[in-house]
Scaffold this motif. Structure first.
Motif, PDB file in Angstrom:
ATOM      1  N   GLN A 182       0.844  -1.203   0.000  1.00 51.99           N
ATOM      2  CA  GLN A 182       0.000   0.000   0.000  1.00 51.99           C
ATOM      3  C   GLN A 182       0.875   1.248   0.000  1.00 51.99           C
ATOM      4  O   GLN A 182       0.991   1.950   0.997  1.00 51.99           O
ATOM      5  N   LYS A 183       1.517   1.509  -1.117  1.00 54.85           N
ATOM      6  CA  LYS A 183       2.345   2.694  -1.246  1.00 54.85           C
ATOM      7  C   LYS A 183       1.466   3.947  -1.293  1.00 54.85           C
ATOM      8  O   LYS A 183       0.367   3.931  -1.830  1.00 54.85           O
ATOM      9  N   GLU A 184       1.994   5.048  -0.748  1.00 56.94           N
ATOM     10  CA  GLU A 184       1.206   6.275  -0.677  1.00 56.94           C
ATOM     11  C   GLU A 184       2.074   7.479  -1.018  1.00 56.94           C
ATOM     12  O   GLU A 184       3.223   7.589  -0.590  1.00 56.94           O
ATOM     13  N   LEU A 185       1.486   8.389  -1.791  1.00 55.47           N
ATOM     14  CA  LEU A 185       2.154   9.629  -2.182  1.00 55.47           C
ATOM     15  C   LEU A 185       1.547  10.764  -1.365  1.00 55.47           C
ATOM     16  O   LEU A 185       0.424  11.208  -1.636  1.00 55.47           O
ATOM     17  N   TYR A 186       2.280  11.231  -0.360  1.00 61.13           N
ATOM     18  CA  TYR A 186       1.760  12.307   0.484  1.00 61.13           C
ATOM     19  C   TYR A 186       1.734  13.616  -0.271  1.00 61.13           C
ATOM     20  O   TYR A 186       2.574  13.878  -1.145  1.00 61.13           O
ATOM     21  N   ILE A 187       0.783  14.476   0.088  1.00 61.62           N
ATOM     22  CA  ILE A 187       0.607  15.743  -0.624  1.00 61.62           C
ATOM     23  C   ILE A 187       1.843  16.632  -0.488  1.00 61.62           C
ATOM     24  O   ILE A 187       2.171  17.414  -1.390  1.00 61.62           O
ATOM     25  N   GLY A 188       2.584  16.491   0.607  1.00 61.20           N
ATOM     26  CA  GLY A 188       3.791  17.288   0.799  1.00 61.20           C
ATOM     27  C   GLY A 188       4.856  17.002  -0.244  1.00 61.20           C
ATOM     28  O   GLY A 188       5.637  17.891  -0.614  1.00 61.20           O
ATOM     29  N   GLU A 191       3.767  19.093  -3.115  1.00 60.66           N
ATOM     30  CA  GLU A 191       3.962  20.515  -2.817  1.00 60.66           C
ATOM     31  C   GLU A 191       5.420  20.934  -2.995  1.00 60.66           C
ATOM     32  O   GLU A 191       5.716  22.011  -3.525  1.00 60.66           O
ATOM     33  N   ASN A 192       6.337  20.088  -2.566  1.00 63.01           N
ATOM     34  CA  ASN A 192       7.765  20.421  -2.588  1.00 63.01           C
ATOM     35  C   ASN A 192       8.480  19.991  -3.865  1.00 63.01           C
ATOM     36  O   ASN A 192       9.698  20.152  -3.981  1.00 63.01           O
ATOM     37  N   MET A 193       7.737  19.460  -4.819  1.00 71.12           N
ATOM     38  CA  MET A 193       8.322  19.043  -6.092  1.00 71.12           C
ATOM     39  C   MET A 193       8.966  20.241  -6.784  1.00 71.12           C
ATOM     40  O   MET A 193       8.348  21.300  -6.936  1.00 71.12           O
ATOM     41  N   GLN A 194      10.225  20.096  -7.205  1.00 69.47           N
ATOM     42  CA  GLN A 194      10.896  21.182  -7.909  1.00 69.47           C
ATOM     43  C   GLN A 194      10.352  21.298  -9.325  1.00 69.47           C
ATOM     44  O   GLN A 194      10.136  20.303 -10.012  1.00 69.47           O
ATOM     45  N   ILE A 195      10.091  22.513  -9.734  1.00 66.98           N
ATOM     46  CA  ILE A 195       9.593  22.787 -11.077  1.00 66.98           C
ATOM     47  C   ILE A 195      10.568  23.721 -11.771  1.00 66.98           C
ATOM     48  O   ILE A 195      10.914  24.786 -11.237  1.00 66.98           O
TER      49      ILE A 195
END
Length: 226
Positions: A182-188, A191-195
């Motif tokens: 049950q892998k999960e991708l937290y919203i943080g 949010e912190n993904m470099q663009i």
């Protein structure tokens, strides 16, 4: 991957720098700064995904109706493996709970939808268009899907291509939480993904070039299947 590193289309020195765009969005914006960011093209700017979003959130856990088929809920399986979105397998909201869903949760054209739980589908990213609604009045996301809604001055198709790239998919994969099953991708993490943000005009040129290339690939595929 070429597109998000400034190598797909040429830069135009007359384009308004992305930093100016970000400063208009937020006068207090401060660009990210480290050695890697300095390798991006001159008029680009490094920021975080949260800096360019009007809405960035997981959906909610809905109460479903087994009888009423009026208000669909967008779930992981609605993000199709072949790259499209569909509501054919959607379940439906209990009508008595509609007032618990703020207007902001109703999906809009240009929303980027990221599966945020589930081994095998977590990280799957699709671009939403209200054309898929048909006769449904709206659709809302469940808690296993994250919604990335960029600001009006940002090209959503570019950010969709960015998040879909191998390097960003690998970033999400490396930052998953939870157990193997049950892998999960937290919203943080989103949010912190470099663009790496180009000027708006270049974002649009990149998207046009990507669409052109994929159209060519589609034509080749059809010719091979004929």
């Amino acid at each position: 991957d070429l597109a998000i590193h400034g190598k797909l289309v040429p830069q135009d020195s007359n384009d308004e720098p992305a930093l100016n765009l970000l400063k208009r969005i937020n006068p207090d914006f401060t660009p990210c700064d480290n050695g890697q960011y300095r390798n991006i093209p001159k008029n680009w700017c490094a920021c975080k995904l949260v800096d360019i979003c009007s809405f960035l959130s997981r959906g909610k856990s809905p109460k479903y109706s087994e009888d009423d088929k009026t208000y669909p809920v967008f779930a992981q399986k609605c993000n199709l493996k072949d790259g499209d979105v569909s509501l054919e397998q959607a379940r439906f909201l209990d009508p008595s709970t509609i007032n618990k869903w703020n207007e902001v949760y109703k999906l809009q054209t240009g929303d980027i939808l990221v599966n945020s739980t589930g081994t095998g589908t977590v990280g799957r990213t699709r671009l939403f268009n209200t054309n898929c609604l048909g006769n449904y009045p709206f659709v809302v996301p469940d808690s296993h899907v994250s919604v990335v809604r960029v600001l009006k001055s940002i090209c959503p198709q570019y950010i969709y291509a960015y998040i879909s790239s191998d390097s960003i998919q690998q970033y999400m994969e490396k930052n998953l939480a939870g157990s193997t099953n049950q892998k999960e991708l937290y919203i943080g993490v989103l949010e912190n993904m470099q663009i790496f943000l180009p000027p708006l005009a270049e974002q649009q040129r990149i998207v046009a070039r990507i669409e052109e290339l994929f159209s060519t690939l589609d034509n080749i595929q059809k010719a091979l299947e004929a």
